[in-house]
Write a protein that holds these residues in place. Structure first.
Motif, mmCIF file in Angstrom:
data_model
loop_
_atom_site.group_PDB
_atom_site.id
_atom_site.type_symbol
_atom_site.label_atom_id
_atom_site.label_comp_id
_atom_site.label_asym_id
_atom_site.label_seq_id
_atom_site.Cartn_x
_atom_site.Cartn_y
_atom_site.Cartn_z
ATOM 1 N N ASN A 50 -1.848 9.668 -2.732
ATOM 2 C CA ASN A 50 -1.784 10.021 -0.975
ATOM 3 C C ASN A 50 -0.432 10.010 -0.473
ATOM 4 O O ASN A 50 -0.292 9.355 0.739
ATOM 5 N N ASN A 51 0.764 10.618 -1.827
ATOM 6 C CA ASN A 51 2.085 10.381 -0.534
ATOM 7 C C ASN A 51 2.248 8.844 0.051
ATOM 8 O O ASN A 51 3.013 8.768 0.399
ATOM 9 N N ILE A 52 1.950 7.603 -0.583
ATOM 10 C CA ILE A 52 1.659 6.647 -0.231
ATOM 11 C C ILE A 52 3.317 6.166 -0.877
ATOM 12 O O ILE A 52 3.432 5.269 -2.274
ATOM 13 N N GLY A 53 4.438 5.347 -0.029
ATOM 14 C CA GLY A 53 5.065 4.547 -0.851
ATOM 15 C C GLY A 53 5.869 2.760 -0.460
ATOM 16 O O GLY A 53 4.529 2.530 -0.624
ATOM 17 N N THR A 54 7.044 3.060 -0.585
ATOM 18 C CA THR A 54 6.989 1.496 -0.675
ATOM 19 C C THR A 54 6.707 0.692 0.782
ATOM 20 O O THR A 54 5.755 -0.522 0.308
ATOM 21 N N LYS A 55 6.812 1.388 1.687
ATOM 22 C CA LYS A 55 5.835 0.418 3.347
ATOM 23 C C LYS A 55 4.255 0.806 2.759
ATOM 24 O O LYS A 55 3.923 -0.321 3.377
ATOM 25 N N GLY A 56 4.002 1.036 2.103
ATOM 26 C CA GLY A 56 2.271 2.025 2.343
ATOM 27 C C GLY A 56 1.570 0.511 1.481
ATOM 28 O O GLY A 56 1.296 -0.277 1.550
ATOM 29 N N ALA A 57 2.615 0.382 0.308
ATOM 30 C CA ALA A 57 2.438 -1.006 -0.093
ATOM 31 C C ALA A 57 2.734 -2.546 -0.332
ATOM 32 O O ALA A 57 2.155 -3.404 -0.197
ATOM 33 N N ASP A 72 7.795 2.287 -5.641
ATOM 34 C CA ASP A 72 8.610 2.522 -6.398
ATOM 35 C C ASP A 72 8.799 0.818 -7.463
ATOM 36 O O ASP A 72 7.718 0.144 -6.591
ATOM 37 N N ASN A 73 9.669 0.257 -7.545
ATOM 38 C CA ASN A 73 9.854 -1.183 -8.163
ATOM 39 C C ASN A 73 9.780 -2.262 -6.559
ATOM 40 O O ASN A 73 8.720 -3.355 -7.364
ATOM 41 N N GLU A 74 10.278 -1.728 -5.490
ATOM 42 C CA GLU A 74 9.967 -3.410 -4.348
ATOM 43 C C GLU A 74 8.410 -2.901 -3.719
ATOM 44 O O GLU A 74 8.487 -3.933 -3.793
ATOM 45 N N GLY A 75 7.931 -1.627 -3.779
ATOM 46 C CA GLY A 75 6.598 -1.764 -3.396
ATOM 47 C C GLY A 75 6.014 -2.403 -4.478
ATOM 48 O O GLY A 75 4.534 -3.214 -4.086
ATOM 49 N N ALA A 76 6.156 -2.362 -5.796
ATOM 50 C CA ALA A 76 5.245 -3.557 -6.918
ATOM 51 C C ALA A 76 5.601 -4.700 -7.000
ATOM 52 O O ALA A 76 4.399 -5.497 -6.568
ATOM 53 N N ALA A 77 6.939 -5.067 -6.519
ATOM 54 C CA ALA A 77 6.814 -6.098 -6.675
ATOM 55 C C ALA A 77 6.170 -7.297 -5.551
ATOM 56 O O ALA A 77 5.818 -8.395 -5.238
ATOM 57 N N ALA A 78 6.056 -6.288 -4.081
ATOM 58 C CA ALA A 78 5.215 -6.505 -2.798
ATOM 59 C C ALA A 78 4.071 -6.453 -3.739
ATOM 60 O O ALA A 78 3.266 -8.409 -2.856
ATOM 61 N N VAL A 79 3.496 -6.073 -4.494
ATOM 62 C CA VAL A 79 1.575 -6.626 -4.448
ATOM 63 C C VAL A 79 1.453 -7.164 -5.531
ATOM 64 O O VAL A 79 1.539 -8.123 -5.567
ATOM 65 N N ALA A 80 2.812 -7.294 -6.905
ATOM 66 C CA ALA A 80 2.773 -8.513 -7.558
ATOM 67 C C ALA A 80 3.181 -9.977 -6.932
ATOM 68 O O ALA A 80 2.180 -10.616 -7.316
ATOM 69 N N GLN A 81 3.623 -9.841 -5.518
ATOM 70 C CA GLN A 81 3.974 -11.411 -5.516
ATOM 71 C C GLN A 81 2.263 -12.671 -4.672
ATOM 72 O O GLN A 81 1.933 -13.635 -4.735
ATOM 73 N N VAL A 82 1.362 -11.508 -4.147
ATOM 74 C CA VAL A 82 0.008 -11.529 -4.383
ATOM 75 C C VAL A 82 -0.846 -11.408 -4.887
ATOM 76 O O VAL A 82 -2.242 -12.409 -4.514
ATOM 77 N N LEU A 83 -0.424 -10.692 -6.101
ATOM 78 C CA LEU A 83 -1.644 -10.918 -7.132
ATOM 79 C C LEU A 83 -2.320 -11.951 -6.975
ATOM 80 O O LEU A 83 -3.635 -12.418 -7.036
ATOM 81 N N PRO A 84 -1.895 -13.292 -7.275
ATOM 82 C CA PRO A 84 -2.463 -14.543 -7.610
ATOM 83 C C PRO A 84 -3.212 -15.339 -6.321
ATOM 84 O O PRO A 84 -4.288 -15.987 -7.066
#
Length: 493
Positions: free
Chosen positions: A229-236, A259-271
Motif C-alpha cells: 500500500n506504499n506505506i513508509g516510515t510515517k505510516g508505520a 525502513d529500520n526507523e519504522g520497524a523500530a517504532a512498531v517494535a517499541q510498542v510491541l510488548p
C-alpha cells in the motif's frame, strides 16, 4: 415507558401521555413545587415519527432542530433543578427526556444513512460488486477483492458499513482505494462489528493508513492486512501509535516501504500490544530494524513473525511450543531473519536439529546464529548454500567448543583455506562428529590443516567433495584418518 415508570414511582408529578398514530410517542410532563412555593413548570411535547420509513429532507431537518432544542432545554433544566432540594422527581423526568432525545437522534441518523444508500451512486456501487444492500445487511463475510473499486468507492463502502451490522470479515484486496477512501472506511469502522479487514494491494499510503487507524482503539478489528500500500516510515509510526489501545492481534504490512526507523517504532510498542502475529516482510528492514524487534520480542505476545517474507514460528523457536527439529530450507531468509532466530533459540531446551539450507543469511547472519549456539541445545546444524564465506566460517568455529554441535554442514558457501583452517582448529576441542564442507574452495592447504587435527578430533564422518584438493592433499587426509584406529572415520573426497 420510562415516563410512565417515573409517574408511578412519583405520584406528585402529574404526567399525561397522549396517543397519536401508533409509531408516534407524545409526552407531556407537568409540574412540581418546592417548599418556598416557587413553581417550576415543564411543558414538553415530543413527537417522534420513528415508524416512518420515508421521511423527507425538510421533515427530518425540522425533527433534528426540535430534538436539539429540546435536548438543550432538558440539560439546562437539570442544572437548574439540581439546586432545588425537593425537586428530585422533576430532575429524574428531565434526565429521562434527555435520554429519549438522544435515542431519537440515533434513529434519525440511522434513517439518514439508510436514505443515503438509495442514491444512484450507491446503487451503481452495488452493481459493481455484484451485490445488493439487502444481501450486505445480513452478510457476515464480504469479499469485494479485485472489483476494480476506485477512490470514489471508499465512501460507498463506508455507507454500507454504517448500516450492515452483521459484517465480521471484509476483504477489499486488490483494488484502487486511496487515502480519502481509507479515511471514509475508518470513520465507519467505529460503529461496525468488523473484526477482520483486508485492504492489501490498494493505494492508501501514509495518509490513508493514518486516517484509517486513528480511531482503531474504538473498533472491534483483530486482524488488519495492509500489504502493498506504499506505506513508509510515517505510516508505520501512525500504526504504532494506535496498536497499544487497539484489539489487533494479527497485523500484516508486507511489501511496503517500511525502513529500520519504522520497524523500530512498531517494535517499541510491541510488548504493550495484543499482537500475536506480525508480518513485515519485503520491506526495507535491515539489521538495525531486526535488532530493534529482537530486543523486545521475548517480552511480547508475538508467536508468528515475518521480516523477510517467511513467517517464523517464534513459539517453536523459543521452545514454548516444543519441537526437536526445525527446517526453514529454501525460504529466502536473510540477515534480519537470522537475527530474530538468534535471539529466540538460546534457552530452548527442546530444539536439537536446525536447518537453514539454501537461504541468504550471509556471513553476518551466520555469525548471529553462531553466537546463540553456546546457550542452545542444537546438535545438528545445516547452513548449506547461505553465502557464509570465511568470515562466517570463522565465527562458527569460534563458538564450536562451547556448543553442543555434533553435526555441521557448510556446503556451497565459498569457504576457502582460511575458513577451513579456522574450523580445523576448533575441531580439536569440539564435539563435532560429522563435518561436511562439500563444493567450497578449501584447496590442498585447507585439506592439510584439517588432516593435521584429525587424530585429536572426534570426527567420524568427513566430506570434502568438490574442493580442488590435489592428490597429495588427499593422501594427507587418508594418512591422518588411518591414525584414528580407536574409532571409525569415513573420509569422502
Amino acid at each position: 415507558p420510562r415516563i410512565n415508570a417515573c409517574a408511578v414511582a412519583n405520584p406528585r408529578i402529574p404526567v399525561k401521555v397522549t396517543s397519536a398514530h401508533p409509531p408516534s410517542l407524545v409526552l407531556v410532563a407537568g409540574t412540581a413545587r418546592n417548599h418556598h412555593h416557587h413553581h417550576h413548570q415543564l411543558d414538553v411535547l415530543i413527537d417522534m415519527e420513528r415508524g416512518r420509513a420515508n421521511v423527507d429532507t425538510e421533515q427530518r431537518a425540522k425533527g433534528e432542530k426540535a430534538a436539539a432544542q429540546l435536548q438543550q432545554t432538558a440539560y439546562s433544566m437539570v442544572v437548574n433543578l439540581d439546586e432545588a432540594p425537593r425537586l428530585r422527581d422533576a430532575i429524574t423526568l428531565a434526565k429521562t427526556l434527555v435520554i429519549m432525545v438522544e435515542e431519537y437522534c440515533v434513529v434519525l441518523e440511522q434513517k439518514e444513512k439508510e436514505s443515503a444508500l438509495k442514491n444512484p451512486r450507491i446503487e451503481a456501487f452495488m452493481n459493481k460488486v455484484s451485490s445488493s444492500i439487502e444481501a450486505s445487511k445480513v452478510a457476515s463475510n464480504i469479499d469485494w477483492s479485485s472489483k476494480r473499486l476506485g477512490p470514489e468507492d471508499g465512501v460507498s463502502i463506508a455507507h454500507v458499513l454504517a448500516i450492515a451490522q452483521s459484517i465480521r470479515q471484509l476483504s477489499l484486496r486488490d483494488n484502487h482505494i486511496d487515502a480519502e477512501g481509507a479515511a471514509a472506511i475508518g470513520k465507519e469502522l467505529r460503529g461496525s462489528k468488523v473484526e477482520r479487514l483486508d485492504l492489501s494491494e490498494n493505494r492508501i499510503g501514509d495518509k490513508g493508513v493514518a486516517a484509517l487507524t486513528i480511531m482503531m482503539s474504538e473498533t472491534t478489528i483483530t486482524q488488519l492486512k495492509l500489504d502493498s500500500n506504499n506505506i513508509g516510515t510515517k505510516g508505520a509510526f501512525a500504526v504504532a501509535d494506535v496498536l497499544p489501545q487497539s484489539k489487533i492481534e494479527d497485523l500484516s504490512m508486507d511489501e511496503n516501504h517500511i525502513d529500520n526507523e519504522g520497524a523500530a517504532a512498531v517494535a517499541q510498542v510491541l510488548p504493550n500490544t495484543k499482537i500475536t502475529k506480525l508480518s513485515l516482510g519485503y520491506n526495507r528492514i535491515g539489521a538495525e530494524g531486526a535488532l530493534a524487534i529482537a530486543e523486545v520480542l521475548l517480552r511480547s505476545n508475538v508467536q508468528k513473525l515475518s521480516v523477510d517474507g517467511y513467517v517464523l514460528p517464534i513459539d517453536e523457536l523459543k521452545g514454548t511450543t516444543p519441537v526437536d527439529t526445525l527446517s526453514f530450507a529454501d525460504q529466502r531468509l536473510g540477515l534480519a531473519s537470522a537475527i530474530i532466530i538468534a535471539v529466540c533459540i538460546p534457552g530452548n531446551k527442546h530444539l536439537k536439529q536446525f536447518s537453514l539450507l539454501n537461504n541468504n543469511i550471509g556471513a553476518e547472519g551466520a555469525a548471529a546464529v553462531a553466537k546463540a549456539l553456546p546457550d542452545s541445545k542444537v546438535e545438528k546444524l545445516n547452513l548449506n548454500e547461505n553465502k557464509v564465506d570465511d568470515k562466517g566460517a570463522a565465527a562458527i568455529a569460534e563458538v564450536l567448543p562451547q556448543s553442543e554441535i555434533i553435526q555441521l554442514s557448510l556446503d556451497l558457501n565459498s569457504i576457502s583455506e582460511r575458513g577451513a583452517t579456522a574450523i580445523a582448529e576448533a575441531l580439536k576441542q569440539s564435539k563435532i562428529e560429522h563435518l561436511s564442507l562439500n563444493i567450497n574452495d578449501i584447496g590442498t592447504k585447507g585439506a592439510a590443516a584439517i588432516a593435521e587435527v584429525l587424530p585429536q578430533s572426534n570426527l567420524q564422518h568427513l566430506s570434502l567433495l568438490g574442493n580442488g584438493i590435489t592428490e597429495a592433499g588427499k593422501q594427507m587426509l587418508r594418512a591422518a584418518s588411518a591414525q584414528t584406529a580407536s574409532r571409525s572415520l569415513k573420509v569422502v573426497l
